[in-house]
Design an enzyme around this catalytic site. Structure first.
Site, short mmCIF file in Angstrom:
data_model
loop_
_atom_site.label_atom_id
_atom_site.label_comp_id
_atom_site.label_asym_id
_atom_site.label_seq_id
_atom_site.Cartn_x
_atom_site.Cartn_y
_atom_site.Cartn_z
N ASN A 209 0.85 -1.20 0.00
CA ASN A 209 0.00 0.00 0.00
C ASN A 209 0.88 1.24 0.00
O ASN A 209 2.10 1.15 -0.05
CB ASN A 209 -0.95 -0.02 1.20
CG ASN A 209 -0.19 -0.07 2.50
OD1 ASN A 209 0.53 0.83 2.85
ND2 ASN A 209 -0.35 -1.19 3.23
N ASP A 278 -4.13 -6.46 5.12
CA ASP A 278 -5.17 -7.31 5.73
C ASP A 278 -5.08 -8.74 5.18
O ASP A 278 -5.45 -9.69 5.87
CB ASP A 278 -6.56 -6.72 5.44
CG ASP A 278 -6.82 -5.47 6.27
OD1 ASP A 278 -6.38 -5.46 7.44
OD2 ASP A 278 -7.41 -4.52 5.75
N ASP A 305 -4.64 -10.09 12.90
CA ASP A 305 -4.78 -8.69 13.27
C ASP A 305 -3.83 -8.41 14.44
O ASP A 305 -4.07 -8.87 15.57
CB ASP A 305 -6.23 -8.35 13.63
CG ASP A 305 -6.45 -6.87 13.71
OD1 ASP A 305 -5.68 -6.19 14.43
OD2 ASP A 305 -7.38 -6.37 13.05
N ILE A 306 -2.77 -7.68 14.16
CA ILE A 306 -1.73 -7.44 15.17
C ILE A 306 -2.28 -6.61 16.32
O ILE A 306 -2.09 -6.92 17.51
CB ILE A 306 -0.52 -6.71 14.52
CG1 ILE A 306 0.02 -7.53 13.35
CG2 ILE A 306 0.57 -6.43 15.54
CD1 ILE A 306 0.99 -6.79 12.44
N PHE A 322 -4.72 3.00 14.80
CA PHE A 322 -4.99 4.05 13.82
C PHE A 322 -6.14 3.54 12.96
O PHE A 322 -6.33 2.32 12.82
CB PHE A 322 -3.75 4.31 12.95
CG PHE A 322 -2.91 5.46 13.44
CD1 PHE A 322 -2.21 5.37 14.63
CD2 PHE A 322 -2.82 6.64 12.71
CE1 PHE A 322 -1.44 6.42 15.10
CE2 PHE A 322 -2.06 7.71 13.15
CZ PHE A 322 -1.37 7.60 14.35
N LYS A 336 -13.96 0.19 15.38
CA LYS A 336 -12.66 -0.49 15.63
C LYS A 336 -12.27 -0.37 17.09
O LYS A 336 -11.73 -1.31 17.68
CB LYS A 336 -11.56 0.12 14.73
CG LYS A 336 -11.62 -0.39 13.30
CD LYS A 336 -10.66 0.33 12.37
CE LYS A 336 -10.97 -0.06 10.93
NZ LYS A 336 -10.36 0.78 9.92
O1 PMT Z 1 2.93 6.08 6.52
P1 PMT Z 1 2.35 7.39 6.03
O2 PMT Z 1 2.56 7.57 4.56
O3 PMT Z 1 2.84 8.58 6.83
O4 PMT Z 1 0.76 7.32 6.21
C1 PMT Z 1 0.23 7.27 7.50
C2 PMT Z 1 -0.98 6.33 7.57
C3 PMT Z 1 -2.12 6.92 6.75
C4 PMT Z 1 -0.62 4.94 7.05
C5 PMT Z 1 -1.36 6.24 9.10
O5 PMT Z 1 -1.71 7.52 9.57
C6 PMT Z 1 -2.51 5.27 9.32
O6 PMT Z 1 -3.68 5.60 9.20
N1 PMT Z 1 -2.19 4.00 9.67
C7 PMT Z 1 -3.14 2.90 9.81
C8 PMT Z 1 -3.45 2.37 8.45
C9 PMT Z 1 -4.37 1.17 8.49
O7 PMT Z 1 -3.98 0.12 8.14
O8 PMT Z 1 -5.57 1.42 8.98
P2 PMT Z 1 -6.74 0.29 9.12
O9 PMT Z 1 -7.93 1.12 9.43
O10 PMT Z 1 -6.75 -0.58 7.92
O11 PMT Z 1 -6.27 -0.56 10.35
C10 PMT Z 1 -6.71 -0.29 11.68
C11 PMT Z 1 -5.62 -0.56 12.66
O12 PMT Z 1 -5.35 -1.95 12.72
C12 PMT Z 1 -4.28 0.11 12.37
O13 PMT Z 1 -3.76 0.57 13.59
C13 PMT Z 1 -3.42 -1.02 11.83
O14 PMT Z 1 -2.05 -0.83 12.13
C14 PMT Z 1 -3.99 -2.23 12.55
N2 PMT Z 1 -3.89 -3.49 11.85
C15 PMT Z 1 -4.56 -3.71 10.68
C16 PMT Z 1 -4.50 -4.94 10.08
C17 PMT Z 1 -3.74 -5.97 10.66
N3 PMT Z 1 -3.65 -7.17 10.11
N4 PMT Z 1 -3.10 -5.74 11.81
C18 PMT Z 1 -3.17 -4.53 12.40
O15 PMT Z 1 -2.55 -4.33 13.45
#
Ligand code: PMT
Length: 396
Positions: A209, A278, A305-306, A322, A336
């Site tokens: 991504n 994901d 999911d970490i 985030f 979330k």
């Molecule tokens: O890196 P940059 O270019 O500066 O951009 C920053 C950012 C936009 C990436 C950052 O600000 C951000 O939003 N990060 C989270 C991106 C994300 O994957 O969001 P999500 O809504 O898909 O995931 C929700 C949360 O679950 C996140 O904290 C993610 O780290 C976590 N996650 C998701 C999937 C997974 N398998 N394990 C996780 O831990």
């Protein structure tokens, strides 16, 4: 407060108290700091570089124009490396040279070339200490933000009694600890994830991504500034490791999961800034997939999911997720927060030139009984606001 991962540059100038600095070097190394020692000619007259090399496990530096050293870590790089420079003992001579901005040996050059905090542990005869020139030099250095650790009062090696003794090594060690013990996250261990993950399709292709790591690295940097000991698990990005941060590079979501789960139990705060894939490829190929005329189907399977896994740990860290959303941000972020059982979530709008790979970002932070909005600003500044909010809510 742990000094683990702190970079301390210990300067030793000429004074009988130099022998006591060996104990200080030992205390700092034992506390987990990396200690690099720089000695002036005067310092070497009282104690040998070999003593400090043995105590710190690091080569001791003595010369400004040393081709061997410049090839490894040049003096400018060394000046940037330090989280703190401590000169102990700081003789009247070195204090005068620093006050007048001289750069006539390695130690004074490093101090001039560095924007790291500088602390002096003065050590001299009580008459030299009370001289107007010394008093003026100390006042001028203090005005420029230089910290003074001492001097202490008492018997002096020359037989005099009075102010001018170097503080005892254990006291200097406490001064150094106190210096790092001021931020809102002082003494806390923070684990941060940053950047994207890569999910291999075959040996030459992968799914990923647009995450650049800028936000996550800014969060790690802000946590260090707030006094935390920081571990950063980073996906493949081109970002410089912030000072004092332990960085673990990973590529896939599974590698990120393993690294995070190893570190999380020992962390006080976990901040999941990474854009974790994901899905991974279920039918990953060992050889490069050849082009054919027909359609190519890739089977995807869910990654662990970490964030949710850390949030489920018994006695786990304060967990901050985030949420990167292109629509209905509040709804998805709150979902979330509840579903993954988080302590806090920082939501940002992404897509159409927002969030990913931008220097600026905005955040709307939610926790179970509150929220806080931060408008668009530089990611560095935003990260500091986020860290302050985390510290405040965690402590409440
Ligand atoms: O890196 P940059 O270019 O500066 O951009 C920053 C950012 C936009 C990436 C950052 O600000 C951000 O939003 N990060 C989270 C991106 C994300 O994957 O969001 P999500 O809504 O898909 O995931 C929700 C949360 O679950 C996140 O904290 C993610 O780290 C976590 N996650 C998701 C999937 C997974 N398998 N394990 C996780 O831990």
């Amino acid at each position: 407060m742990s000094l683990a991962q702190k970079h301390i540059l210990l300067g030793i100038s000429g004074g009988i108290a130099a022998y006591k600095t060996a104990t200080l070097a030992r205390l700092l190394s034992k506390a987990g700091a990396t200690v690099k020692v720089v000695m002036t000619k005067g310092g070497q007259a009282f104690i040998t570089p070999l003593t400090f090399q043995a105590l710190t496990g690091e080569p001791v530096l003595t010369e400004l124009l040393d081709p061997e050293h410049e090839a490894a870590m040049g003096h400018i790089e060394l000046a940037r490396w330090a989280d703190l420079i401590v000169i102990a003992p700081a003789s009247a001579n070195v204090i005068a040279r620093l006050a007048s901005g001289r750069a006539d040996d390695l130690l004074t050059t490093l101090c001039l070339a560095s924007d790291s905090p500088l602390a002096l542990a003065p050590a001299m005869n009580q008459q030299m200490w009370s001289q107007a020139t010394t008093t003026d030099n100390i006042a001028s250095l203090k005005e420029r933000g230089v910290m003074m650790f001492g001097p202490a009062e008492g018997d002096q090696a020359c037989g005099d009694v009075g102010l001018g003794r170097m503080r005892e090594p254990q006291d200097l060690f406490t001064d150094i600890e106190n210096h790092f013990n001021t931020g809102v996250l002082a003494g806390q261990k923070v684990l941060v994830t940053a950047g994207p993950t890569r999910e291999p399709i075959d040996p030459v292709r992968f799914l990923t991504n647009r995450s650049s790591g800028k936000m996550g690295f800014a969060v790690a940097r802000a946590a260090v500034e707030a006094g935390a000991t920081v571990t950063l698990v980073a996906g493949p990005v081109h970002q410089d490791t912030p000072r004092s941060v332990k960085r673990i590079n990973v590529e896939t979501a599974e590698e990120m999961y393993q690294a995070v789960m190893t570190e999380a139990q020992d962390s006080d705060i976990f901040i999941a800034t990474a854009a974790v894939g994901d899905y991974r490829i279920a039918n990953k190929k060992d050889h490069k997939i050849k082009k054919t005329d027909g359609k190519l189907h890739l089977d995807l399977e869910l990654n662990k999911d970490i964030l949710a896994s850390v949030a489920q740990l018994d006695a786990g860290p304060f967990t901050v997720g985030f949420a990167a959303e292109t629509r209905d941000m509040e709804h998805y972020a709150r979902d979330k927060l509840v579903r993954k059982k988080l302590d806090m979530i920082a939501a940002n709008p992404v897509g159409n030139g927002k969030g990913f790979d931008q220097p600026d970002n905005s955040l709307h932070v939610y926790w179970p009984d509150g929220e806080q909005e931060f408008p668009v600003m530089h990611k560095g500044k935003l990260a500091r606001h986020l860290i302050d909010t985390i510290a405040q809510i965690k402590a409440s």
